[in-house]
Design an enzyme around this catalytic site. Structure first.
Site, short mmCIF file in Angstrom:
data_model
loop_
_atom_site.label_atom_id
_atom_site.label_comp_id
_atom_site.label_asym_id
_atom_site.label_seq_id
_atom_site.Cartn_x
_atom_site.Cartn_y
_atom_site.Cartn_z
N ASP A 42 80.96 41.18 8.70
CA ASP A 42 81.33 40.78 10.07
C ASP A 42 80.78 39.39 10.41
OD1 ASP A 42 82.69 43.13 10.46
OD2 ASP A 42 81.14 44.07 11.69
N GLY A 92 77.40 52.95 11.37
CA GLY A 92 75.96 52.74 11.53
C GLY A 92 75.33 51.86 10.46
N LYS A 93 76.15 51.18 9.66
CA LYS A 93 75.63 50.34 8.58
C LYS A 93 74.69 49.26 9.10
CE LYS A 93 79.61 48.90 7.28
NZ LYS A 93 80.36 49.52 8.39
N SER A 94 75.10 48.56 10.14
CA SER A 94 74.28 47.46 10.66
C SER A 94 72.97 47.97 11.22
CB SER A 94 75.04 46.68 11.74
OG SER A 94 76.19 46.07 11.19
N SER A 150 83.87 51.13 9.96
CA SER A 150 83.43 50.52 11.20
C SER A 150 82.78 51.60 12.06
CB SER A 150 84.65 49.93 11.91
OG SER A 150 84.31 49.45 13.17
N GLY A 187 80.64 51.74 4.42
CA GLY A 187 81.10 52.77 5.35
C GLY A 187 82.09 52.18 6.32
#
Length: 196
Positions: A39, A16-18, A13, A11
């Site tokens: 990242d 909400g992936k992290s 930046s 997805g």
């Protein structure tokens, strides 16, 4: 030795992936999972200023190394949660060429553009407009095993959906379908970029 499972979150930046990955680490209880984020790999790079050409080359090598690190970890039986931004066609093609397609649960992490812009501004740690630049690029391949929208579901709710779906991975997986679409001719990833 059984290869590890790969939950691949893609997805923009600020999508909400992290946050979803952290929730998955908290709730997945049938293995030992590692969160590998692009990242984090970028943060390991030297801090000296790089010229545009040198930076572009370093970023490409970093991402290629990231993809191969995922493959190596999974190959020896580790379960992996990948947090990535497939905003350039070659990134997906490289992943398709180095990851075992049958082991990958490919998850699209979506969020409307206006919410991405709000989050980006609130974070203050990303270049302005980064999410908008990536918005039309990251999902253009159009095929996932599962998708979630972090504007309508919390990271925990998204993680719960992924956990429930993990044992139900389709066959063929989205990675296998994409590999057949883009790499079945035997072309290298670089030769296939123009087809995306």
């Amino acid at each position: 030795m059984t290869a590890g499972r790969i939950i691949f979150l893609n997805g923009t930046s600020s999508s909400g992936k992290s946050s979803v990955a952290r929730e998955l680490l908290d709730i997945l209880d049938d293995g030992v999972f590692f969160h590998l984020a692009v990242d984090s790999f970028n943060a390991m790079r030297t801090k000296r200023a790089l010229g545009a050409e040198e930076l572009e080359s370093a970023l490409r090598r970093t991402r290629m190394g990231f993809h191969r690190s995922i493959a190596a970890m999974a190959e020896v039986g580790n379960d992996i949660i990948v947090d990535h931004v497939l905003s350039e066609p070659w990134r997906l093609l490289d992943c398709l060429s180095v990851l075992r397609a049958e082991d990958v649960l490919f998850v699209g992490v979506r969020c409307p553009l206006e919410e991405l812009l709000r989050r980006e501004q609130a974070r203050g740690d990303r270049p302005s407009g980064l999410a908008a630049h990536q918005y039309d690029l990251v999902h253009r391949h159009g095929d996932y095993d599962l998708e979630c929208d972090t504007s309508t579901s919390s990271p925990r709710e998204c993680a719960e959906r992924i956990k429930e779906f993990l044992p139900l991975r389709p066959s063929p997986t989205a990675f296998a379908r994409l590999r057949d679409r883009y790499l079945s001719s035997g072309d290298t990833p670089d030769a296939t970029i123009g087809q995306m």
